[in-house]
Motif scaffolding. Structure first.
Motif, PDB file in Angstrom:
ATOM      1  N   PRO A  20       0.808  -1.232   0.000  1.00  0.00           N
ATOM      2  CA  PRO A  20       0.000   0.000   0.000  1.00  0.00           C
ATOM      3  C   PRO A  20       0.837   1.277   0.000  1.00  0.00           C
ATOM      4  CG  PRO A  20      -0.788  -1.553   1.661  1.00  0.00           C
ATOM      5  CD  PRO A  20       0.546  -2.045   1.197  1.00  0.00           C
ATOM      6  N   LEU A  21       2.124   1.165   0.357  1.00  0.00           N
ATOM      7  CA  LEU A  21       2.979   2.344   0.448  1.00  0.00           C
ATOM      8  C   LEU A  21       3.694   2.658  -0.856  1.00  0.00           C
ATOM      9  CD1 LEU A  21       4.652   1.597   3.900  1.00  0.00           C
ATOM     10  CD2 LEU A  21       2.560   2.874   3.435  1.00  0.00           C
ATOM     11  N   SER A  24       2.381   5.917  -2.130  1.00  0.00           N
ATOM     12  CA  SER A  24       1.916   6.843  -1.110  1.00  0.00           C
ATOM     13  C   SER A  24       2.851   8.033  -1.004  1.00  0.00           C
ATOM     14  CB  SER A  24       1.826   6.130   0.242  1.00  0.00           C
ATOM     15  OG  SER A  24       1.430   7.033   1.245  1.00  0.00           O
ATOM     16  N   TYR A  26       1.999  10.870   1.181  1.00  0.00           N
ATOM     17  CA  TYR A  26       1.703  11.686   2.356  1.00  0.00           C
ATOM     18  C   TYR A  26       2.473  11.120   3.536  1.00  0.00           C
ATOM     19  CZ  TYR A  26      -0.928  14.853   5.373  1.00  0.00           C
ATOM     20  OH  TYR A  26      -1.272  15.867   6.228  1.00  0.00           O
ATOM     21  N   ALA A  27       3.721  11.535   3.641  1.00  0.00           N
ATOM     22  CA  ALA A  27       4.613  11.017   4.672  1.00  0.00           C
ATOM     23  C   ALA A  27       5.795  11.966   4.797  1.00  0.00           C
ATOM     24  CB  ALA A  27       5.091   9.609   4.311  1.00  0.00           C
ATOM     25  N   TYR A  88       4.504   7.632   8.392  1.00  0.00           N
ATOM     26  CA  TYR A  88       3.329   7.710   7.516  1.00  0.00           C
ATOM     27  C   TYR A  88       2.087   7.317   8.305  1.00  0.00           C
ATOM     28  CZ  TYR A  88       3.557   2.614   7.352  1.00  0.00           C
ATOM     29  OH  TYR A  88       3.568   1.283   7.703  1.00  0.00           O
ATOM     30  N   SER A  89       0.935   7.583   7.731  1.00  0.00           N
ATOM     31  CA  SER A  89      -0.320   7.177   8.350  1.00  0.00           C
ATOM     32  C   SER A  89      -0.892   5.983   7.602  1.00  0.00           C
ATOM     33  CB  SER A  89      -1.332   8.322   8.319  1.00  0.00           C
ATOM     34  OG  SER A  89      -2.617   7.851   8.696  1.00  0.00           O
ATOM     35  N   GLY A  92      -3.380   6.387   4.705  1.00  0.00           N
ATOM     36  CA  GLY A  92      -3.006   6.717   3.346  1.00  0.00           C
ATOM     37  C   GLY A  92      -3.232   8.180   3.026  1.00  0.00           C
ATOM     38  N   GLU A  93      -3.363   8.480   1.717  1.00  0.00           N
ATOM     39  CA  GLU A  93      -3.560   9.853   1.276  1.00  0.00           C
ATOM     40  C   GLU A  93      -4.825   9.956   0.428  1.00  0.00           C
ATOM     41  OE1 GLU A  93      -0.328  11.086  -1.254  1.00  0.00           O
ATOM     42  OE2 GLU A  93      -0.247   9.158  -2.283  1.00  0.00           O
TER      43      GLU A  93
END
Length: 267
Positions: A20-21, A24, A26-27, A88-89, A92-93
């Motif tokens: 999933p990363l 991504s 947004y980190a 990261y969350s 996700g973004e």
């Protein structure tokens, strides 16, 4: 041990966790060099992760937990290496949901690096990063401008803001020498951890420092310029745009001496 690792929250990351990363953006992260299992400026790296997490996620992973995960990654590898810690969350973004999710930490290690030899020629590009005080990921402009600069015969690029001030490089901080003092450019930029180390050690050495606006028109009056990041406290710059800059080996040596004065510590 000689293995490099990718850890998620202190243990080996699986393909399912990493998938999933892959796309991504947004980190945020911090990058550092490890020598003999120890690092310089650990407090600056931890503060960077805390403050950036507060900006992006409204909360931060406790320092003690981050340090334990850093130790786990270092214990799995050789004494000298490069390390990147990305926060990261899991939400996700491109979504407003999951804003209360606890941030997670991805730690990746690899071969050590000391950066290019230099001296470097930097193209000038008018550009200002979004959230410049945060070392965030997904910055396509940095790689784009780097490659554009190389295609034009330069080694890298330096950014000029809308007010005409030199601020930073693609992955570098800039520093200048006026013959007696270190000059740090004024403007919105990322305050690098190596920059922080050098600044406090220059203070201890009694070396004059000042922060002022530096434009391309100011370069002929300066006695030297460097770039610095987690790889190195100083690589000489010989040209910025069309303006040649003296290489100033004594300036480069001073920055390296200041950096070496910072104690190595264990997480």
């Amino acid at each position: 041990m000689t293995a490099f690792v990718v850890h998620r929250n202190g243990r080996a990351a699986t393909a399912e966790e990493l998938a999933p990363l892959a796309f991504s953006g947004y980190a945020h992260f911090t990058a550092l060099q490890v020598r003999g299992g120890r690092v310089r400026g650990l407090d600056l790296h931890l503060e960077r992760l805390r403050s950036a997490s507060e900006v992006l996620f409204g909360r931060a992973v406790p320092d003690a937990r981050v340090r334990s995960w850093l130790r786990a990654a270092l214990e799995a590898g050789p004494a000298d290496l490069s390390l990147t810690a990305t926060v990261y969350s899991p939400a996700g973004e491109f979504t407003a949901s999951g804003a209360d999710a606890e941030p997670e930490v991805l730690i990746r290690t690899g071969p050590p690096s000391s950066g290019p030899d230099g001296p470097l020629a930097l193209a000038t590009v008018e550009y200002e990063r979004v959230l410049p005080a945060v070392k965030h990921v997904g910055e396509v402009a940095k790689t784009y401008f780097l490659r554009q600069a190389v295609s034009r015969g330069f080694d890298d690029a330096a950014f000029v803001d809308r007010r005409g001030r030199l601020t930073e490089g693609t992955i570098w901080n800039l520093a200048f020498w006026d013959g007696t003092a270190v000059v740090w450019p004024e403007g919105a930029m990322l305050a690098g951890t190596t920059m922080g180390i050098v600044r406090r050690q220059l203070d201890r050495l009694g070396v004059p420092q000042r922060t002022k606006e530096v434009t391309p028109a100011d370069l002929p009056a300066l006695a030297g310029a460097v770039v610095m990041n987690s790889w190195t406290p100083g690589v000489a710059v010989r040209r910025i745009g069309t303006v040649s800059v003296p290489e100033a080996p004594s300036f480069v040596e001073l920055l390296h001496r200041a950096y070496q004065a910072e104690a190595l510590t264990s997480p």
